[in-house]
Write a protein that holds these residues in place. Structure first.
Motif, mmCIF file in Angstrom:
data_model
loop_
_atom_site.group_PDB
_atom_site.id
_atom_site.type_symbol
_atom_site.label_atom_id
_atom_site.label_comp_id
_atom_site.label_asym_id
_atom_site.label_seq_id
_atom_site.Cartn_x
_atom_site.Cartn_y
_atom_site.Cartn_z
ATOM 1 N N PHE A 1 6.821 9.258 -0.065
ATOM 2 C CA PHE A 1 8.010 8.415 0.065
ATOM 3 C C PHE A 1 7.642 7.185 0.903
ATOM 4 O O PHE A 1 7.240 7.324 2.061
ATOM 5 N N PRO A 2 7.784 5.982 0.340
ATOM 6 C CA PRO A 2 7.348 4.764 1.051
ATOM 7 C C PRO A 2 8.358 4.312 2.100
ATOM 8 O O PRO A 2 9.227 3.481 1.844
ATOM 9 N N ALA B 1 0.843 -1.206 0.000
ATOM 10 C CA ALA B 1 0.000 0.000 0.000
ATOM 11 C C ALA B 1 0.872 1.249 0.000
ATOM 12 O O ALA B 1 0.595 2.220 -0.721
ATOM 13 N N ASP B 2 1.938 1.227 0.804
ATOM 14 C CA ASP B 2 2.850 2.365 0.896
ATOM 15 C C ASP B 2 3.562 2.593 -0.441
ATOM 16 O O ASP B 2 3.641 3.716 -0.944
ATOM 17 N N VAL B 3 4.059 1.516 -1.025
ATOM 18 C CA VAL B 3 4.769 1.600 -2.303
ATOM 19 C C VAL B 3 3.822 2.039 -3.418
ATOM 20 O O VAL B 3 4.188 2.848 -4.279
ATOM 21 N N PHE B 4 2.598 1.532 -3.385
ATOM 22 C CA PHE B 4 1.645 1.873 -4.436
ATOM 23 C C PHE B 4 1.302 3.364 -4.389
ATOM 24 O O PHE B 4 1.189 4.015 -5.435
ATOM 25 N N CYS B 5 1.129 3.903 -3.189
ATOM 26 C CA CYS B 5 0.874 5.346 -3.062
ATOM 27 C C CYS B 5 2.037 6.139 -3.650
ATOM 28 O O CYS B 5 1.836 7.165 -4.326
ATOM 29 N N HIS B 6 3.255 5.663 -3.409
ATOM 30 C CA HIS B 6 4.435 6.322 -3.975
ATOM 31 C C HIS B 6 4.407 6.275 -5.496
ATOM 32 O O HIS B 6 4.652 7.290 -6.164
#
Length: 481
Positions: free
Chosen positions: A399-400, A378-383
């Protein structure tokens, strides 16, 4: 096993007799073996013997007593066949083991809407077939009774007392009280998901205010630890929010994304309130962390529930944040929820040599119902989305910080599956595209824009972030079934 029933009624008018026959035919068609005088009482048979055998027979599972004005009059006056039948039924009714065998069926009401129940049945629970508007629901209730198939079957007796009863740390939060009934209510009234959700969110925000604190010191070793302790202390409330998401973001409930957007729009009221008094900036840093963490969990849970429409709306809709000082409303993207939390980062770096304080806190304080890989993705996808569709505003980035905790040998299955046409059609909206050709062009343009640029790295680390085009097989998007 086929259920056999007997219908007891007063003949009355031709129309009423036809109504009874039609009811019996429908029950027969629905697998119920109906004994009815119109087709089971043969010429020359003893009427009273027939009635008595039906009432007392162990083969008869239910006796339906059809109660209209005519039946009540004859039963109360012990008149005719109905009167005789009443004398047979009455003692049977008061035998405990036989009580459930006799079901009053209301087929007529008087001008005051009162039932025509004979005296010997007046205290018993009945099924109402007198109202044409609700006939189908009542007929289903009757059929379920006969076939022993209740719409709400009695649950099995549990063997374990709920933890919230026995544990010393009882979750008595107002939000948990709502959650205890939420899923059951939504199963019965799924159309009320938005009103239930509004109520939960309102209660959650009120409860979250209780976690405002003022640091006892300006020394980072003190206020850094106090912020972490505060975040740990809100975990019980956080778990309620995540349980709420796990239930309401299931696609079948059609949760209105405005409810989630409205929740995250409240961030400024917590992180930058108008009435700051003697508070320092770091006194509100717990709330910055909390809203960012909850956004990640929201994306992760929506992806788990395959509610790609909610993910799409959260990543591409505008959030209308109110400036606490000017009172003006500004439309911003989801990246406004991201914040570098200086106190958390500095405290964990200084005290525990952590490269990513935010990532460390997320992973070590992870909800047990969510896998580490889900929150990292989820964090990487937002990035990636923020990087794929950049704005001129430097602050529009994500920034993930959890990426450093990703297992190096694991790929993201989500990206691998984009070679499936079926899968791509389901998820294309979260990339804001309509076709694979459009997506391929965007990815190739993105790839060209990164040529010659330095990779984004974690501070004081050799670890760098991948580019989106390196995660996706661009040429083979949607080439498989």
């Amino acid at each position: 096993m086929t259920k056999k029933i007997f219908i007891s009624y007063s003949w009355g008018t031709i129309e009423y007799q036809d109504w009874v026959v039609n009811l019996a035919k429908r029950l027969m068609n629905d697998s119920v073996d109906v004994v009815l005088d119109r087709w089971d009482l043969k010429d020359g048979n003893d009427v009273f013997h027939f009635m008595e055998s039906m009432v007392k027979s162990d083969d008869i599972y239910r006796v339906l007593v059809l109660c209209d004005k005519n039946y009540k009059t004859k039963a109360d006056n012990r008149d005719g066949g109905v009167g005789t039948e009443t004398q047979i039924i009455t003692p049977e009714i008061y035998k405990d083991q036989k009580q459930e065998k006799f079901i009053p069926i209301v087929t007529e009401r008087d001008e005051n809407k009162s039932t025509y129940l004979p005296i010997f049945l007046s205290s018993r629970k009945y099924i109402d077939l007198s109202n044409e508007e609700y006939f189908e629901e009542s007929y289903e209730e009757l059929l379920r009774n006969i076939l022993d198939a209740p719409s709400i079957p009695k649950p099995k007796l549990g063997t374990k007392v709920p933890a919230y009863i026995t544990d010393s740390a009882v979750n008595n939060t107002a939000t948990n009280s709502i959650l205890r009934t939420l899923e059951n209510q939504l199963q019965k009234f799924p159309e009320k998901v938005n009103s239930y959700s509004d109520s939960f969110i309102e209660t959650f925000l009120e409860s979250l205010l209780d976690f405002q604190f003022k640091s006892s010191s300006s020394a980072i070793d003190v206020y850094g630890k106090e912020i972490l302790d505060n975040i740990y202390s809100y975990k019980v409330l956080r778990e309620d929010f995540l349980d709420f998401l796990l239930i309401t973001t299931k696609p079948e409930y059609n949760l209105d994304v405005e409810i989630l957007i409205g929740f995250f729009e409240k961030k400024n009221q917590f992180t930058n309130p108008k009435d700051r008094g003697g508070y320092n900036n770091y006194d509100f840093e717990n709330f910055s962390f909390i809203f960012q963490e909850l956004f990640l969990y929201t994306i992760a849970i929506c992806l788990r529930n395959k509610n790609y429409k909610l993910v799409e709306e959260l990543l591409y809709s505008k959030f209308y944040f109110i400036d606490s000082y000017s009172g003006k409303t500004e439309a911003k993207s989801f990246t406004e929820i991201y914040k570098y939390n200086d106190s958390i980062e500095n405290y964990l770096k200084r005290s525990f040599n952590k490269i990513s304080g935010f990532g460390h806190l997320i992973i070590t304080n992870l909800c047990e119902k969510i896998r580490k890989e889900e929150i990292i993705f989820a964090d990487v996808f937002c990035h990636f989305i923020a990087d794929l569709y950049p704005s001129n505003n430097y602050r529009d980035r994500w920034f993930p910080r959890t990426y450093i905790y990703k297992e190096w040998y694991n790929t993201f299955d989500f990206f691998d599956r984009l070679t499936s046409q079926r899968y791509f059609e389901k998820v294309k909206g979260i990339f804001n595209v309509e076709s694979k050709e459009e997506f391929q062009k965007i990815l190739n343009d993105y790839k060209n824009s990164k040529n010659g640029k330095d990779r984004i790295r974690f501070e004081n680390s050799f670890d760098s972030l991948p580019y989106l085009h390196e995660m996706i097989d661009i040429d083979n998007i949607a080439t498989n079934r």
